[in-house]
Design a protein around this motif. Structure first.
Motif, mmCIF file in Angstrom:
data_model
loop_
_atom_site.group_PDB
_atom_site.id
_atom_site.type_symbol
_atom_site.label_atom_id
_atom_site.label_comp_id
_atom_site.label_asym_id
_atom_site.label_seq_id
_atom_site.Cartn_x
_atom_site.Cartn_y
_atom_site.Cartn_z
ATOM 1 N N LEU A 87 0.677 -1.246 0.055
ATOM 2 C CA LEU A 87 0.044 0.043 0.048
ATOM 3 C C LEU A 87 0.839 1.164 0.008
ATOM 4 O O LEU A 87 1.961 1.479 0.561
ATOM 5 N N SER A 93 -5.762 5.571 -6.827
ATOM 6 C CA SER A 93 -6.570 4.776 -6.589
ATOM 7 C C SER A 93 -7.825 5.282 -6.276
ATOM 8 O O SER A 93 -8.013 6.511 -6.027
ATOM 9 N N GLN A 97 -11.543 1.193 -4.560
ATOM 10 C CA GLN A 97 -10.195 0.409 -4.492
ATOM 11 C C GLN A 97 -9.636 0.468 -3.036
ATOM 12 O O GLN A 97 -9.404 -0.594 -2.497
ATOM 13 N N ASP A 98 -9.700 1.718 -2.615
ATOM 14 C CA ASP A 98 -9.026 1.811 -1.161
ATOM 15 C C ASP A 98 -9.639 1.079 -0.104
ATOM 16 O O ASP A 98 -9.020 0.623 1.008
ATOM 17 N N PHE A 101 -8.758 -2.347 -0.457
ATOM 18 C CA PHE A 101 -7.292 -2.674 -0.090
ATOM 19 C C PHE A 101 -7.265 -2.874 1.364
ATOM 20 O O PHE A 101 -6.670 -3.673 2.082
ATOM 21 N N ARG A 102 -7.832 -1.727 2.333
ATOM 22 C CA ARG A 102 -7.703 -1.538 3.709
ATOM 23 C C ARG A 102 -8.483 -2.358 4.559
ATOM 24 O O ARG A 102 -8.131 -2.745 5.486
ATOM 25 N N TYR A 106 -5.755 -5.791 2.711
ATOM 26 C CA TYR A 106 -4.334 -5.832 3.616
ATOM 27 C C TYR A 106 -4.900 -5.136 5.016
ATOM 28 O O TYR A 106 -4.109 -4.502 5.582
ATOM 29 N N TYR A 385 -0.888 -4.482 -5.696
ATOM 30 C CA TYR A 385 -1.828 -3.372 -5.859
ATOM 31 C C TYR A 385 -2.865 -3.968 -6.987
ATOM 32 O O TYR A 385 -4.008 -3.894 -6.928
ATOM 33 N N ASN A 388 -5.739 -6.380 -6.318
ATOM 34 C CA ASN A 388 -7.376 -6.035 -6.028
ATOM 35 C C ASN A 388 -8.112 -6.292 -7.275
ATOM 36 O O ASN A 388 -7.902 -5.848 -8.248
ATOM 37 N N SER A 391 -8.732 -3.402 -9.175
ATOM 38 C CA SER A 391 -7.539 -3.024 -9.986
ATOM 39 C C SER A 391 -7.384 -3.857 -11.126
ATOM 40 O O SER A 391 -6.948 -3.417 -12.438
#
Length: 426
Positions: A87, A93, A97-98, A101-102, A106, A385, A388, A391
């Motif tokens: 990250l 992004s 997407q974020d 990701f979070r 991750y 990245y 995802n 992504s």
């Protein structure tokens, strides 16, 4: 156990250093016996390198194992580097997407990094797939026995540095460092380092490193190739340019195939020392010319939903770029923009490199110049990245054959990438 162990190794296996260390040793012994290893040998490198850098929520078993190792005091006998973080807020992004990701991917990154520190992380920023860069400092010596994973790092250490390491999996890399021994088989042995293929490079110009590596990897798979004719383009010394080329070449052989070691006639350490003595008696020959490289490139699958989509992002640096590459690409981007009449890149572009390399780069005049072009620098792992799902739906371009192989990113040569990010098309 069928393997012959030294008294010290047997004592560890019998529980002399505790139950947890005994389990670590047993795991490595069983692993070695699977590959018919007859003994264990000491790990001799100063530092180790781990592949698992990402705090995926799905890796609960890994975090539980790490806690047990820490609680038992079974920490790494070496300080270690680890693959790149997944990250970076500076990489473009979207909000969805974020969120993925979070929240979903991750979510365990912070606590996992705390575990890595307790286990022996070299430094807070020791996150890169190119740990062997001078700026990072994890550069084993010729003949060192390693307990590394990360395919691109292993093939570089074996080939360019002359160290000895098998293509270990994640966690086994850490276990070898914890117990201080690894099974003796494969690329640790003289016989295992002999070349089963002679690759003759007969191109009319210096071949693209990532494309040549792809061709070699897909042909020889896990075998060791001895490459002739490449020193014509690289010379006979492992200077910055040659090392950067071999970094990218090796990453492609390791990801498009399963190469853990290659020899370059007249250039890499063992090839310069032993020459044709590295060839196995039954070595086969593979000739690579311009037509063969064109055939390989044309065979890459196109997985974009819309083949004509305009790229939304470009990633360069898988594996991470060297300082020399960051400088030379700054100059190339500037020249490309000048020729096209644009002030900034027309496709959002990210150059990735090790944190220590980026720090060194920031101290040069080129950092400000690159920033003016609109290119972003980051320590991120592009592959993490692209994993995802959101992504993966994006039309992303790259000159990395590793990223192309493992994700939906589309491969273009360096020259093609330059035209696309500075001009908007080929």
């Amino acid at each position: 156990m069928g393997m012959t162990l030294t008294p010290e190794q047997q004592a560890i296996l019998d529980g002399g250093k505790g139950e947890t260390m005994a389990k670590v040793m047993k795991t490595l012994v069983l692993f070695g016996e699977t590959f018919h290893a007859e003994k264990m040998v000491p790990v001799t490198s100063e530092y180790n390198h781990l592949v698992t850098s990402f705090g995926l929520g799905a890796l609960a078993a890994v975090y539980e194992l790490m806690d047990k190792l820490i609680e038992a005091g079974a920490v790494s006998g070496q300080k270690f580097t680890v693959d790149p973080r997944p990250l970076d807020k500076h990489v473009p992004s979207s909000f969805p997407q974020d969120l993925v990701f979070r929240r979903f991917m991750y979510s365990c990154q912070k606590p996992y990094e705390e575990q890595l520190k307790k286990l022996g992380l070299l430094s807070p920023d020791a996150f890169t797939c190119t740990c062997y860069m001078d700026e990072v400092g994890n550069q084993p010596k010729k003949g060192d026995v390693l307990s590394w994973s990360e395919s691109s790092a292993v093939v570089y250490a074996n080939s360019v540095l002359g160290a000895r390491c098998n293509r270990n999996s994640g966690i086994l890399d850490l276990m070898g460092s914890i117990v201080g021994y690894v099974p003796y088989f494969g690329l640790l042995t003289d016989e295992g380092r002999k070349a089963r293929w002679i690759v003759r490079v007969e191109t009319s110009r210096k071949p693209e490193a990532q494309l040549l590596g792809s061709a070699v990897g897909m042909k020889v798979m896990e075998d060791v190739p001895y490459i002739c004719g490449l020193d014509r383009w690289l010379g006979g010394e492992l200077n910055d340019d040659a090392r950067a080329y071999l970094k990218d070449f090796g990453a492609a052989t390791a990801s498009n195939g399963a190469v853990g070691l290659y020899h370059i006639a007249g250039l890499t350490p063992e090839a310069k020392e032993l020459g044709d003595a590295l060839l196995a008696p039954d070595a086969r020959t593979y000739v690579i010319d311009d037509a063969e490289l064109a055939r390989v490139k044309a065979g890459y699958p196109l997985v974009w939903k819309n083949p004509d989509a305009r790229p939304k992002l470009c990633f360069m640096g898988c594996p991470h770029m060297s300082l020399r590459q960051l400088i030379s690409w700054t100059e190339r981007v500037e020249q490309g923009l000048k020729a096209s009449g644009f002030q900034k890149v027309v496709i959002p572009t990210v150059f990735t490199a090790a944190p220590a390399v980026l720090k060194e780069f920031e101290g040069t005049e080129y950092a400000a110049r690159l920033k003016k072009t609109g290119v972003i620098t980051s320590y991120i792992c592009p592959l993490m990245y692209m994993n995802n799902p959101l992504s993966a739906k994006m039309p992303v371009i790259t000159s990395s054959n590793k990223l192309r192989t493992y994700t939906t990113a589309r491969y273009y040569t360096d020259d093609e990438i330059l035209l696309m990010i500075t001009k908007g098309g080929l």
